[in-house]
Each structure stands twice: as C-alpha cells, then as structure tokens.
Design an enzyme around this catalytic site. Structure first.
Site, PDB file in Angstrom:
ATOM      1  N   ALA A 177       0.965  -1.384   0.041  1.00 40.75           N
ATOM      2  CA  ALA A 177      -0.353   0.020  -0.139  1.00 40.75           C
ATOM      3  C   ALA A 177       1.150   1.421  -0.272  1.00 40.75           C
ATOM      4  O   ALA A 177       0.412   2.499  -0.465  1.00 40.75           O
ATOM      5  CB  ALA A 177      -1.120  -0.429   1.272  1.00 40.75           C
ATOM      6  N   CYS A 178       2.127   1.331   0.612  1.00 33.90           N
ATOM      7  CA  CYS A 178       3.353   2.675   0.669  1.00 33.90           C
ATOM      8  C   CYS A 178       3.173   2.620  -0.894  1.00 33.90           C
ATOM      9  O   CYS A 178       4.035   3.840  -0.897  1.00 33.90           O
ATOM     10  CB  CYS A 178       4.167   1.840   1.995  1.00 33.90           C
ATOM     11  SG  CYS A 178       3.825   2.341   3.735  1.00 33.90           S
ATOM     12  N   THR A 179       3.489   1.782  -1.621  1.00 37.25           N
ATOM     13  CA  THR A 179       4.546   1.960  -2.409  1.00 37.25           C
ATOM     14  C   THR A 179       3.470   2.484  -3.726  1.00 37.25           C
ATOM     15  O   THR A 179       3.690   3.107  -4.335  1.00 37.25           O
ATOM     16  CB  THR A 179       5.218   1.035  -2.985  1.00 37.25           C
ATOM     17  OG1 THR A 179       4.309  -0.446  -3.149  1.00 37.25           O
ATOM     18  CG2 THR A 179       6.076   0.570  -1.977  1.00 37.25           C
TER      19      THR A 179
END
Lengths: 239, 127
Positions: A177-179
């Site tokens: 999700a962070c990327t």
C-alpha cells in the site's frame, strides 16, 4: 492481460477468448509484458492485442495494436487521418523501425533467453525461500513469465525492503500500500487470498537480458541481513 | 523522494527496540494500511526518562518513529504531548505529501503511550 502484471502468471487467454466469442464480446488482450518473452498467439478468439516497444528493449513511447480484420474500433486521436484514420498524427518512423528491429531480435533470442532467465529466476526464488524463514512465492511456480519473481516476507513492509535494497544498488519494486499512489494494498494479492498484512511484504523482482548469475548471487547475499534488520524493528515479528 | 534526514533515520534509527517494563505503551496504525507503530515510555518525575519504538511500515514510518524518540526524550509529559505530526515532519526536513497522513503516526503513538501511562497511574492510585 496475457500475463499478470504483478505475479507474472500466464493467463488462459485462449479459453477466455472462447468465452468472449461465445457471448459475442470483443476481446482485447494487453500483452505488453508477455510479448518478446513468451510466444504470444493471436488465435481466432482474440480481436485486439496491445504490445509495447520498451518492454522489448526497443525505443520508448512506441507501441502496436493488433486488430483482427473486421474488428471495428473508434479512433481517439482525430486529425490528419494517418494509419487509415485510426490514429492521426505523423508517424514516428525511427521509433517504428526501432520497434520492428527489437521485435525481430526478441523473437530470435526468445527461446534461449527464456531458458537462461528462468534458470536465474528459479535460483533467485529458491535461494530466497531456502535462505530466509517465513517467506513465500506469490503466484504459480512454473506458469509465469520467465523473468518474474514475486515473493513476500511476513512481518515487514515492502517499501522499506525496496529502499534498503536500493541503498545496496539493487532496483526492485513492491505492490505494498505504501508504494502505491492509492495507498491500497495490491488487489491482485488480495484476490489470491493473501491477507492484507501479508500482502504488504511483497517484493517484485524482475530480471532482464543484462542480469547475470553474479547479480542473483549478490542479491542472495545482501537480502537476508536487510530482512533481519526490518524484522527486528517490526512489532509484528513473533518472539 | 525522501529527504536526507528521513533516509538517515531510516538507515540508522535512534532508540529502536522495546522497553520490557515500560510505564506506558502506545500502539497505533494497523497492518491493512501498512503501518503499525509501538511507542514505549519510561517516566520519572513526570519526565520521559526513556522512549523506544518498534515499527512495521515504510521508510517514512520508521523515520518518524525514530525522530519522535529524539524530540520527546527528556521532555515533561506536558511538553511531550504537545508534539504534533507537523513538528515531526518539520524535524525530518519534510515528508512526501502522500506520507503526511498515513505514515506520520509517531506523534499519535507517543500521545497514546502517555495516555496509557496516565491510565495505569490512575488505576494504581485507586488501589
């Protein structure tokens, strides 16, 4: 898609095409990642297929669309009527010729290169799975693109893995999700039944024609310490 | 994409680890959004004598956890609870806009740890 964009699984395109044909639905296949790496067949069940030049080491910004005779499409770029009115704008001749050459080279080298790359890929995957605990392969072990390795590491998050590898000179990607721009975990991994937390630890490794056995060995030497450091830092790691 | 300061704290996190007999623990975030932060505090004379963290998450999540331990250590609880997300981001010379909300959890984690400490202390008084 001919092959899944994240885990490289080779999809049963011909069967999907049969269903589409049976229901009288036009069938367009995105073969960008597959073309030049595995044989791509436009059988009678495929109406349209897209391929791109840069994924075959050709000039960037050029692609091709296969259109089965009789398939009606609407142009989205209007004007001078180039390419039989389907895509107006002066043709970029140098890139078109470059793409043709890259396709020719890819076809000539496909069989030997697929063998070489898949052997490297298997060495990479086996080395990671054997060398690091709580690590899994995402996707099919064999029915996947020869250059695709997608693994996940429990208890840690993908962006911190790719940042750490980048500092060691290794470029990778992740679908955590962070990327992602949307900050959502990978819909592909979630659809495969992997939990949200586990999907965060996915690492995508793709090999290319310039990768060697030494590159794989370097990654296998470098990765365990990175995973250990991040797991030591994570509150999710069991102790 | 990250500032040098963020990369420095990601590479060499300060005060990483767990405090076994912590006076307060703050747990924020969840694995679904990709960040989980545990902040552990030791309190003496109403001051943060020790603070440590454990974090699951991206580079920004690790760096903000590390930075809050530096900002908060030695401060009184009153001062520490005033530290905001923006203070943490500023001390790190900025965060990418997309990370400001999702990964910038450290100030919330510290506040949760202080609340946990106060709750426990309140409970002790009642005994």
């Amino acid at each position: 898609m001919y092959t899944n964009g994240e885990v490289g699984t080779i999809e049963p395109i011909q069967k999907i095409g049969e269903i589409a044909k049976d229901k009288e639905i036009y069938f367009h296949v995105d073969a960008v990642a597959a073309a030049g790496k595995i044989p791509t067949d436009v059988s009678e069940n495929i109406d349209l297929m897209s391929i791109s030049s840069n994924d075959m080491y050709g000039p960037k910004g050029t692609g091709a669309l296969y259109i089965r005779k009789g398939t009606k499409i609407q142009p989205i770029i209007h004007g001078g009527g180039q390419e039989r009115g389907l895509r107006s704008g002066s043709e970029n001749v140098a890139s078109i010729v470059g793409m043709g050459k890259s396709a020719e080279l890819a076809k000539a080298e496909m069989e030997s290169e697929a063998g070489r790359i898949s052997a490297l890929r298997d060495k990479l995957v086996n080395g990671i799975l054997e060398g690091i605990t709580d690590t899994y392969l995402n996707g099919h072990p064999k029915k996947r693109l020869p250059n695709n390795a997608n693994v996940r590491f429990s208890f840690i998050e993908g962006e911190s893995i790719i940042l750490s590898l980048d500092m060691e000179g290794i470029s990778t990607s992740s679908s955590s999700a962070c990327t992602s721009k949307t900050l959502e975990p990978s819909h592909v991994l979630i659809a495969m039944g992997i939990s949200h937390a586990d999907s965060q630890g996915a690492l995508l490794l793709t090999l290319g024609k310039n990768n060697t056995k030494e590159d794989v060995e370097y990654l296998l030497e470098t990765l365990p310490a990175i995973i250990k450091r991040l797991r030591d830092m994570s509150p999710l790691t069991p102790r | 994409m990250y500032s040098d300061k963020v990369m420095d704290h990601f590479k060499n996190p300060r005060n990483m680890g767990e405090i076994k007999d912590a006076d307060g623990v703050g747990v924020v975030g969840n694995p679904t959004c990709g960040d989980v932060m545990n902040i552990y505090i030791k309190v003496k004379d109403d001051k943060l004598e020790d603070i440590k963290f454990k974090t699951f998450g991206c580079g920004a999540a690790v760096a903000t956890s590390s930075m809050i331990t530096e900002l908060a250590r030695g401060k009184t609880l009153e001062e520490a609870i005033e530290i905001t997300r923006n203070d943490v981001a500023d001390a790190l010379e900025g965060l990418p806009p997309v990370k400001m909300h999702c990964s910038n959890l450290a100030a919330d984690g510290l506040r949760a740890a202080i609340e946990d400490y106060r709750k426990k202390k309140g409970g002790e008084k009642d005994d």
